[in-house]
Write a protein that holds these residues in place. Structure first.
Motif, short mmCIF file in Angstrom:
data_model
loop_
_atom_site.label_atom_id
_atom_site.label_comp_id
_atom_site.label_asym_id
_atom_site.label_seq_id
_atom_site.Cartn_x
_atom_site.Cartn_y
_atom_site.Cartn_z
N SER A 149 0.83 -1.21 0.00
CA SER A 149 0.00 0.00 0.00
C SER A 149 0.86 1.26 0.00
O SER A 149 0.53 2.25 -0.67
CB SER A 149 -0.95 0.00 1.20
OG SER A 149 -0.23 -0.01 2.42
N LEU A 150 1.99 1.21 0.72
CA LEU A 150 2.86 2.38 0.77
C LEU A 150 3.52 2.64 -0.58
O LEU A 150 3.59 3.78 -1.05
CB LEU A 150 3.92 2.19 1.85
CG LEU A 150 4.89 3.36 2.08
CD1 LEU A 150 4.13 4.62 2.47
CD2 LEU A 150 5.92 3.01 3.14
N MET A 151 4.01 1.59 -1.25
CA MET A 151 4.65 1.76 -2.55
C MET A 151 3.66 2.23 -3.61
O MET A 151 4.02 2.99 -4.52
CB MET A 151 5.31 0.45 -2.99
CG MET A 151 6.50 0.02 -2.14
SD MET A 151 7.85 1.23 -2.14
CE MET A 151 7.61 2.02 -0.54
N LEU A 152 2.41 1.82 -3.48
CA LEU A 152 1.40 2.25 -4.45
C LEU A 152 1.10 3.75 -4.33
O LEU A 152 0.54 4.34 -5.27
CB LEU A 152 0.12 1.44 -4.27
CG LEU A 152 0.16 0.01 -4.81
CD1 LEU A 152 -1.13 -0.74 -4.46
CD2 LEU A 152 0.36 0.01 -6.33
N VAL A 153 1.45 4.36 -3.21
CA VAL A 153 1.30 5.82 -3.09
C VAL A 153 2.13 6.51 -4.14
O VAL A 153 1.67 7.44 -4.84
CB VAL A 153 1.71 6.30 -1.68
CG1 VAL A 153 1.72 7.83 -1.62
CG2 VAL A 153 0.77 5.74 -0.63
N ASP A 157 1.07 8.86 -7.40
CA ASP A 157 1.62 10.19 -7.66
C ASP A 157 2.17 10.30 -9.08
O ASP A 157 2.00 11.33 -9.75
CB ASP A 157 2.73 10.51 -6.65
CG ASP A 157 2.20 10.75 -5.25
OD1 ASP A 157 0.97 10.93 -5.10
OD2 ASP A 157 3.01 10.77 -4.30
N LEU A 158 2.82 9.24 -9.55
CA LEU A 158 3.37 9.25 -10.90
C LEU A 158 2.27 9.23 -11.95
O LEU A 158 2.39 9.88 -13.00
CB LEU A 158 4.30 8.04 -11.09
CG LEU A 158 5.61 8.08 -10.29
CD1 LEU A 158 6.37 6.77 -10.43
CD2 LEU A 158 6.48 9.25 -10.75
N LEU A 160 -0.70 10.56 -11.58
CA LEU A 160 -1.21 11.93 -11.59
C LEU A 160 -0.28 12.86 -12.36
O LEU A 160 -0.74 13.67 -13.19
CB LEU A 160 -1.37 12.42 -10.15
CG LEU A 160 -1.74 13.90 -9.96
CD1 LEU A 160 -3.11 14.19 -10.55
CD2 LEU A 160 -1.71 14.29 -8.49
N SER A 161 1.01 12.76 -12.11
CA SER A 161 1.97 13.63 -12.80
C SER A 161 1.95 13.39 -14.30
O SER A 161 2.01 14.34 -15.10
CB SER A 161 3.38 13.39 -12.25
OG SER A 161 3.46 13.77 -10.89
N PHE A 162 1.88 12.12 -14.71
CA PHE A 162 1.82 11.81 -16.14
C PHE A 162 0.63 12.49 -16.81
O PHE A 162 0.75 13.06 -17.90
CB PHE A 162 1.75 10.29 -16.34
CG PHE A 162 1.37 9.88 -17.73
CD1 PHE A 162 2.28 9.99 -18.78
CD2 PHE A 162 0.09 9.42 -18.02
CE1 PHE A 162 1.92 9.63 -20.07
CE2 PHE A 162 -0.28 9.06 -19.30
CZ PHE A 162 0.64 9.16 -20.33
N LEU A 163 -0.51 12.46 -16.15
CA LEU A 163 -1.72 13.01 -16.75
C LEU A 163 -1.69 14.53 -16.83
O LEU A 163 -2.07 15.11 -17.84
CB LEU A 163 -2.94 12.54 -15.95
CG LEU A 163 -3.25 11.04 -16.03
CD1 LEU A 163 -4.37 10.67 -15.06
CD2 LEU A 163 -3.63 10.64 -17.45
N VAL A 164 -1.26 15.19 -15.74
CA VAL A 164 -1.30 16.66 -15.75
C VAL A 164 -0.15 17.26 -16.53
O VAL A 164 -0.23 18.42 -16.96
CB VAL A 164 -1.33 17.22 -14.31
CG1 VAL A 164 -2.57 16.77 -13.58
CG2 VAL A 164 -0.08 16.84 -13.53
N TYR A 165 0.92 16.51 -16.72
CA TYR A 165 2.01 16.98 -17.57
C TYR A 165 1.81 16.55 -19.02
O TYR A 165 2.51 17.05 -19.91
CB TYR A 165 3.36 16.43 -17.08
CG TYR A 165 3.95 17.19 -15.93
CD1 TYR A 165 4.77 18.30 -16.13
CD2 TYR A 165 3.72 16.79 -14.62
CE1 TYR A 165 5.34 18.99 -15.07
CE2 TYR A 165 4.27 17.48 -13.54
CZ TYR A 165 5.08 18.57 -13.77
OH TYR A 165 5.63 19.25 -12.72
N GLY A 166 0.88 15.59 -19.24
CA GLY A 166 0.71 15.02 -20.57
C GLY A 166 -0.68 15.20 -21.14
O GLY A 166 -1.11 16.32 -21.44
#
Length: 374
Positions: A149-153, A157-158, A160-166
């Motif tokens: 669960s921690l690693m999936l955080v 985040d990645l 989200l970043s992919f979508l808003v930067y792409g």
């Protein structure tokens, strides 16, 4: 000398008094920090504990912060009472925000108000799906849910970043990594004019009542708690540990996803890289300070939102770093863990044979072998 002596049974008084003592110790340490940083401790405490409640507008902003914390904490309480350690509510919050934001982006001028319901449902499903990955890996491969669960955080985040930067980047946004501002019809309805408090607060309070009934008045809630406290007894009673695992994680993920949907379609109004605000991690502290009880978590959510607002005010008014919010959150957690020792142990002052308090020195500390081999 001071000695910890086991209690014959857990102290009911300290079960409730420990969080209050932890808060008092946190405040004392906070005063010391302000003095060490060369700041007036009275002003420091004022920005944390008075400014957030000094006016109706300030109280409204306090509720805006407390709403996602409380919703996420309610879901985490189901997990922790079931002995399922979901540490990745932050990732489920982010994925709920992403899926809800995707639905909000579909709206146009002709879209009806029904889109708000679709956005909230999308957020719930997004959070549940992300938590379901943890449940699947734990169920099928016995993977540790804390690590998964921690690693999936970070994966969330990645994403989200992919979508808003792409692909979801606003072409008219001056190259900022963000989506377009959502249509007004997607805005979560507010409770009153001039305040950002939305119906999310009502949903959170409704969740308090629903969780109380589930945990303390239903067989399913009883099964969840028995599975967490005594797995062997749960198996003997015929309660399914697999079912408890899935219920706990899906409930927690759905609550976190709902909080994410309320956040992006409410105060934020768009997707940005700054959607992850640490609510998922702070809600862990909220859950434990509130003793995993629905009503207790209401007060701890308000306290934690005070830390958020106080940290922002300390940055702007006192010139202190924003990380002070995390410092106070961490202090509260660790002092709570320390004070919880009083639940199972009492502090005793040990006296020597002459009736004076024993003051051991080097030679007097004999080993068991020196005392006769016993």
């Amino acid at each position: 000398m001071l000695k910890l002596e086991p209690r014959p049974q857990a102290s009911r008084f300290w079960s409730y008094g420990s969080p209050l003592l932890a808060l008092a110790v946190t405040v004392v340490i906070g005063v010391i920090l302000f003095v060490a940083l060369g700041k007036d401790p009275v002003k420091g405490l004022q920005v944390f504990f008075w400014e957030p409640i000094k006016s109706p507008y300030a109280v409204g902003e306090l509720m805006v912060k407390a709403t996602p914390l409380l919703i996420i904490a309610l879901g985490l309480a189901v997990c922790f009472r079931s002995n399922v350690w979901n540490i990745g509510a932050e990732g489920q919050f982010v994925m709920g925000a992403v899926v809800a934001g995707g639905v909000a982006l579909l709206a146009d001028k002709s879209t009806g108000h029904w889109i708000v319901v679709a956005i909230l449902l999308a957020g719930v499903l997004g959070g549940m799906a992300w938590a379901g990955l943890t449940a699947l890996l734990r169920d099928r491969f016995n993977a540790n849910e804390i690590l998964v669960s921690l690693m999936l955080v970070y994966v969330a985040d990645l994403v989200l970043s992919f979508l808003v930067y792409g692909p979801w980047k606003d072409p008219a946004g001056y190259n900022f990594p963000q989506t377009k501002t959502f249509e007004a019809v997607t805005q979560i309805p507010r409770l009153m004019q001039g305040s950002r408090v939305s119906i999310g607060l009502l949903i959170a309070l409704l969740g308090v009542g629903v969780l109380w009934i589930f945990l303390f008045r239903t067989r399913a809630g009883f099964a969840q708690q028995v599975g967490g406290l005594a797995p062997a007894a749960a198996r003997y009673a015929g309660f399914s540990s697999r079912k408890a695992l899935w219920i706990a994680l899906l409930t927690s993920g759905g609550a976190a996803g709902l909080a994410g949907a309320l956040e992006v379609a409410g105060p934020i109004g768009q997707l940005t890289p700054y959607v992850p605000a640490g609510y998922g991690f702070a809600a862990i502290i909220v859950a434990f300070v509130g003793r995993l009880h629905p009503v207790g978590m209401v007060f701890s959510a308000i306290l934690m939102s005070m830390f958020y607002i106080g940290g922002e005010l300390a940055q702007s008014r006192l010139g202190l770093p924003k990380s002070l919010t995390g410092v106070f959150q961490g202090l509260l957690l660790f002092t709570l863990l320390a004070c919880d020792t009083l639940i199972a142990y009492r502090i005793k002052i040990k006296f020597n044979a002459s009736g004076n308090r024993s003051r051991p020195s080097g030679p007097a500390l004999a080993t068991p072998m020196q005392q006769g081999g016993k």
